[in-house]
Design an enzyme around this catalytic site. Structure first.
Site, short mmCIF file in Angstrom:
data_model
loop_
_atom_site.label_atom_id
_atom_site.label_comp_id
_atom_site.label_asym_id
_atom_site.label_seq_id
_atom_site.Cartn_x
_atom_site.Cartn_y
_atom_site.Cartn_z
N ASP A 116 -0.65 2.59 -5.39
CA ASP A 116 -0.55 1.16 -5.67
C ASP A 116 -1.78 0.64 -6.40
OD1 ASP A 116 -2.29 -0.27 -3.09
OD2 ASP A 116 -1.66 1.81 -2.91
N TYR A 169 -3.12 8.84 6.90
CA TYR A 169 -3.49 7.45 6.61
C TYR A 169 -4.30 7.42 5.31
CZ TYR A 169 -1.50 6.17 11.04
OH TYR A 169 -0.61 5.99 12.07
N ASN A 189 -8.93 3.14 -1.91
CA ASN A 189 -9.50 4.00 -0.87
C ASN A 189 -8.87 5.39 -0.82
OD1 ASN A 189 -11.39 2.14 -0.03
ND2 ASN A 189 -10.06 1.25 1.52
N ASN A 206 -7.00 6.21 3.94
CA ASN A 206 -8.43 6.46 3.72
C ASN A 206 -8.83 7.93 3.84
OD1 ASN A 206 -8.36 3.72 3.59
ND2 ASN A 206 -9.86 3.35 5.21
N HIS A 222 0.82 -1.22 0.00
CA HIS A 222 0.00 0.00 0.00
C HIS A 222 0.86 1.27 0.00
CE1 HIS A 222 -4.16 0.71 -0.25
NE2 HIS A 222 -4.46 0.97 1.02
#
Length: 203
Positions: free
Chosen positions: A107, A80, A128, A82, A35
């Site tokens: 990614d 982060y 996300n 999201n 990620h």
């Protein structure tokens, strides 16, 4: 391969005309995970430019640099994955830049490690980070470079666990080669040569 950057002749500063964003999760536990491929590309780019992305701003780590005479903000959101859009939106509003001037690297599990896919715009594709960026800005016209990180090895793997897993040594080598190509593609795209970047580096 890196003649595109001419960093030895670049001026020390220039007004920021574009933003290059690498998506990932902050924290040591997320280093070298699938990620964080976007972070990896930005770190590779910073290394080639001999700069450090270490200034806290726009809910992320940043630095301003010059690529081919253009002032560019490099941004690694610290929100982060999201909530990546919070950081991206702040930077866009500060510099008054449209989505077309904000290049996002992230990614993609539908591509094998080492492969790139460059697009001028598009949907979030289930990612996300992109989902939040598109939701908070109301736009999907961000140019983007998707870094292949490989699909789940079997359907029973939890997707969250998969993208937070680390690369094998062989996959890591493929990622390094792809990151070099992504840096060259970034330089071309900042010059408005999206089609050339796609022709050279899409795989």
């Amino acid at each position: 391969m890196f003649h595109l950057f001419h960093k030895h002749t670049a001026p020390a500063a220039a007004p920021v005309e574009a933003i290059v964003v690498g998506l990932g999760n902050p924290g040591r536990q997320y280093e070298d995970t699938r990620h964080n491929a976007g972070f990896f590309v930005l770190d590779t780019l910073a290394d080639k430019l001999n700069v450090k992305i270490d200034r806290l701003k726009f809910k992320g780590l940043t630095c301003t640099t010059v690529i081919n005479g253009k002032g560019v903000l490099l941004l690694k959101p610290s929100t982060y994955m999201n909530r990546s859009g919070e950081s991206v939106r702040e930077a866009m509003q500060f510099y008054k830049l449209p989505p077309e001037k904000v290049l996002i690297v992230y990614d993609d599990i539908s591509l094998e490690p080492g492969r790139l896919r460059i697009r001028r715009k598009g949907s979030d594709g289930g990612h996300n980070g992109m989902k939040n960026i598109i939701y908070l800005t109301g736009k999907d016209t961000f140019p983007r470079i998707k870094m292949g990180v490989g699909a789940k090895p079997n359907p029973n793997w939890d997707l969250g666990d998969w993208v937070l897993s680390k690369f094998t040594q062989k996959e890591g080598q493929a990622l390094e080669a792809a990151a070099d190509n992504a840096c060259c593609a970034i330089a071309l795209m900042l010059e408005g040569k999206d089609q050339e970047a796609m022709n050279k580096y899409n795989s």
